[in-house]
Enzyme design. Structure first.
Site, mmCIF file in Angstrom:
data_model
loop_
_atom_site.group_PDB
_atom_site.id
_atom_site.type_symbol
_atom_site.label_atom_id
_atom_site.label_comp_id
_atom_site.label_asym_id
_atom_site.label_seq_id
_atom_site.Cartn_x
_atom_site.Cartn_y
_atom_site.Cartn_z
ATOM 1 N N ASP A 159 0.863 -1.181 0.000
ATOM 2 C CA ASP A 159 0.000 0.000 0.000
ATOM 3 C C ASP A 159 0.896 1.226 0.000
ATOM 4 O O ASP A 159 2.100 1.129 0.276
ATOM 5 C CB ASP A 159 -0.918 0.021 1.241
ATOM 6 C CG ASP A 159 -1.847 1.233 1.218
ATOM 7 O OD1 ASP A 159 -2.369 1.558 0.141
ATOM 8 O OD2 ASP A 159 -2.033 1.874 2.264
ATOM 9 N N SER A 160 0.292 2.351 -0.290
ATOM 10 C CA SER A 160 1.053 3.598 -0.267
ATOM 11 C C SER A 160 1.343 4.029 1.175
ATOM 12 O O SER A 160 2.116 4.938 1.397
ATOM 13 C CB SER A 160 0.259 4.689 -0.974
ATOM 14 O OG SER A 160 -0.999 4.828 -0.349
ATOM 15 N N TYR A 189 -0.245 8.755 -2.505
ATOM 16 C CA TYR A 189 -0.073 8.548 -3.943
ATOM 17 C C TYR A 189 -1.192 9.270 -4.705
ATOM 18 O O TYR A 189 -1.030 9.651 -5.850
ATOM 19 C CB TYR A 189 -0.190 7.053 -4.293
ATOM 20 C CG TYR A 189 1.013 6.172 -4.029
ATOM 21 C CD1 TYR A 189 2.108 6.606 -3.283
ATOM 22 C CD2 TYR A 189 1.056 4.873 -4.544
ATOM 23 C CE1 TYR A 189 3.187 5.760 -3.045
ATOM 24 C CE2 TYR A 189 2.132 4.034 -4.325
ATOM 25 C CZ TYR A 189 3.197 4.477 -3.569
ATOM 26 O OH TYR A 189 4.259 3.636 -3.339
ATOM 27 N N GLY A 190 -2.322 9.370 -4.037
ATOM 28 C CA GLY A 190 -3.547 9.804 -4.714
ATOM 29 C C GLY A 190 -3.522 11.185 -5.330
ATOM 30 O O GLY A 190 -4.350 11.496 -6.172
ATOM 31 N N CYS A 242 -4.205 -0.973 -2.422
ATOM 32 C CA CYS A 242 -4.271 0.476 -2.582
ATOM 33 C C CYS A 242 -5.101 0.729 -3.833
ATOM 34 O O CYS A 242 -4.791 0.201 -4.908
ATOM 35 C CB CYS A 242 -2.849 1.019 -2.765
ATOM 36 S SG CYS A 242 -2.759 2.765 -3.208
ATOM 37 N N ASN A 243 -6.160 1.499 -3.682
ATOM 38 C CA ASN A 243 -7.029 1.760 -4.833
ATOM 39 C C ASN A 243 -6.314 2.546 -5.917
ATOM 40 O O ASN A 243 -6.464 2.269 -7.102
ATOM 41 C CB ASN A 243 -8.259 2.557 -4.371
ATOM 42 C CG ASN A 243 -9.204 1.727 -3.551
ATOM 43 O OD1 ASN A 243 -10.184 1.207 -4.051
ATOM 44 N ND2 ASN A 243 -8.909 1.558 -2.268
ATOM 45 N N THR A 244 -5.521 3.536 -5.487
ATOM 46 C CA THR A 244 -4.827 4.376 -6.455
ATOM 47 C C THR A 244 -3.854 3.533 -7.284
ATOM 48 O O THR A 244 -3.830 3.612 -8.515
ATOM 49 C CB THR A 244 -4.061 5.495 -5.713
ATOM 50 O OG1 THR A 244 -4.980 6.196 -4.861
ATOM 51 C CG2 THR A 244 -3.416 6.454 -6.668
ATOM 52 N N GLU A 282 -4.416 9.508 8.557
ATOM 53 C CA GLU A 282 -2.988 9.331 8.880
ATOM 54 C C GLU A 282 -2.611 10.040 10.181
ATOM 55 O O GLU A 282 -1.634 9.700 10.818
ATOM 56 C CB GLU A 282 -2.096 9.848 7.736
ATOM 57 C CG GLU A 282 -2.165 9.041 6.457
ATOM 58 C CD GLU A 282 -1.189 7.856 6.412
ATOM 59 O OE1 GLU A 282 -0.210 7.862 7.155
ATOM 60 O OE2 GLU A 282 -1.445 6.927 5.618
ATOM 61 N N CYS A 309 -10.982 3.848 -1.271
ATOM 62 C CA CYS A 309 -9.648 4.215 -0.798
ATOM 63 C C CYS A 309 -9.427 3.419 0.482
ATOM 64 O O CYS A 309 -10.331 3.342 1.330
ATOM 65 C CB CYS A 309 -9.601 5.714 -0.514
ATOM 66 S SG CYS A 309 -8.085 6.228 0.313
ATOM 67 N N THR A 310 -8.246 2.844 0.599
ATOM 68 C CA THR A 310 -7.997 1.954 1.742
ATOM 69 C C THR A 310 -8.142 2.655 3.093
ATOM 70 O O THR A 310 -8.390 2.004 4.091
ATOM 71 C CB THR A 310 -6.572 1.387 1.654
ATOM 72 O OG1 THR A 310 -5.687 2.444 1.322
ATOM 73 C CG2 THR A 310 -6.487 0.283 0.649
ATOM 74 N N HIS A 311 -7.988 3.960 3.105
ATOM 75 C CA HIS A 311 -8.077 4.684 4.379
ATOM 76 C C HIS A 311 -9.521 4.913 4.826
ATOM 77 O O HIS A 311 -9.774 5.105 6.002
ATOM 78 C CB HIS A 311 -7.406 6.050 4.256
ATOM 79 C CG HIS A 311 -5.909 5.998 4.230
ATOM 80 N ND1 HIS A 311 -5.207 5.343 3.263
ATOM 81 C CD2 HIS A 311 -4.983 6.535 5.070
ATOM 82 C CE1 HIS A 311 -3.904 5.486 3.496
ATOM 83 N NE2 HIS A 311 -3.747 6.202 4.582
HETATM 84 N N1 DGL Z 1 -3.918 3.859 -0.405
HETATM 85 C C1 DGL Z 1 -4.483 4.929 -1.167
HETATM 86 C C2 DGL Z 1 -5.740 4.430 -1.894
HETATM 87 O O1 DGL Z 1 -6.334 3.444 -1.522
HETATM 88 C C3 DGL Z 1 -4.834 6.113 -0.315
HETATM 89 C C4 DGL Z 1 -3.635 6.888 0.166
HETATM 90 C C5 DGL Z 1 -2.873 7.567 -0.938
HETATM 91 O O2 DGL Z 1 -3.385 8.484 -1.586
HETATM 92 O O3 DGL Z 1 -1.743 7.161 -1.114
HETATM 93 O O4 DGL Z 1 -6.133 5.055 -2.839
#
Ligand code: DGL
Length: 280
Positions: free
Chosen positions: A10-11, A42-43, A73-75, A152, A184-186
């Site tokens: 994940d990011s 990352y997003g 991670c969705n992104t 975060e 988004c994982t968060h």
């Molecule tokens: N893990 C990212 C996602 O699921 C969210 C955090 C990021 O933007 O890196 O999109």
């Protein structure tokens, strides 16, 4: 091969929502996790950067020996999944397909909302995936920059989070969606506040659960579930601050984990320096 760990990237810390589900559904499996917290989020980045960072992290996991990769991670899934499938010879699972499938099963009105980072929403991966299976479904998407930072920061303070979430989700007022994909994982960690804003008529979809189910199916179907009965030692790496990562991870996973600080890019630079010294 079947006793190798499952590699999860994940990011940052958000991918732990997927780890938590993997632990629940597959308690005998070993996890090797890499969270690129130093480069999170990352997003908000350009695709070219998301690709570089994601493949570097995935290459690292593969180099450690894993039987499967999960892009938690969705992104990174939106930008890299298809290319990653061509690049690696082991199976690779992202979080978008499973989330979309769960939403299709959940919606009665055929009206689905999607929230995610700018990169995920901009890629239109969710509407494309949803429409591939269900052409008539109405999809309303909204990027929610700011939600990741909120998570975060640590424990969610409802008073702080509520106005930010309410303002970002204004788009969905009067849309009559009955299902919302937390793309988004968060965001599952903000689910309580998101649920409060959207109301009880909107079902929240957390793709972590469905992703872990896909992993479980694949391992079972291919007779790749772990057979070793020795004590499981999970390994967690972060490119960011290991103490901070441990603190957040312990809070989210409900158990203390050992986290090592390791930046795949540092190792690369070190190798380059060593080989240029050797050449001199
Ligand atoms: N893990 C990212 C996602 O699921 C969210 C955090 C990021 O933007 O890196 O999109």
């Amino acid at each position: 091969m079947r006793n190798l760990p499952i590699g999860v990237m994940d990011s940052g810390v958000g991918g732990l929502t997927v780890v938590s589900e993997l632990w629940r559904q597959l308690p005998s499996e070993q996890i090797l996790f890499y969270g690129d917290s130093l480069r999170c989020p990352y997003g908000d980045r350009e695709e070219i950067e998301i690709r570089r960072f994601t493949f570097k992290a995935l290459d690292f996991l593969v180099s450690q020996g894993v039987k499967m990769l999960v892009i938690a991670c969705n992104t990174a899934t939106a930008v890299c999944l298809e290319e990653a499938k061509d690049r690696y010879s082991i199976p690779i699972i992202g979080v978008i397909g499973p989330g979309a499938r769960a939403a299709i099963a959940a919606t009665e009105k055929q009206k689905v909302g999607v929230i995610g980072t700018r990169a995920t929403i901009g890629s239109e991966s969710y509407p494309k995936t949803l429409h591939r299976t269900h052409q008539k479904i109405e999809v309303i998407s909204q990027a929610c920059p700011g939600f990741v930072e909120l998570v975060e920061r640590g424990p969610i303070d409802r008073e702080v989070a509520l106005p930010i979430v309410a303002s970002a989700l204004r788009t969905f007022k009067d849309t009559e969606i009955d299902t919302m994909i937390l793309g988004c994982t968060h965001y599952p960690l903000l689910a309580k506040v998101i649920g409060e804003v959207l109301g009880s008529g909107v079902r929240l979809i957390n793709s972590a659960e469905e992703t872990a189910r896909d992993v479980s199916h694949w391992l079972t179907e291919h007779e790749m579930t772990r057979s070793d009965k020795d004590v499981l030692i999970h390994r967690f790496y972060t490119s960011g601050d290991a103490n901070r990562f441990t603190e957040i991870a312990t809070m989210w996973l409900g158990q203390k984990i050992e986290v090592s600080s390791y930046d795949v890019w540092d190792q690369e630079e070190r190798k380059q320096k060593e080989s240029s010294c050797a050449r001199r």
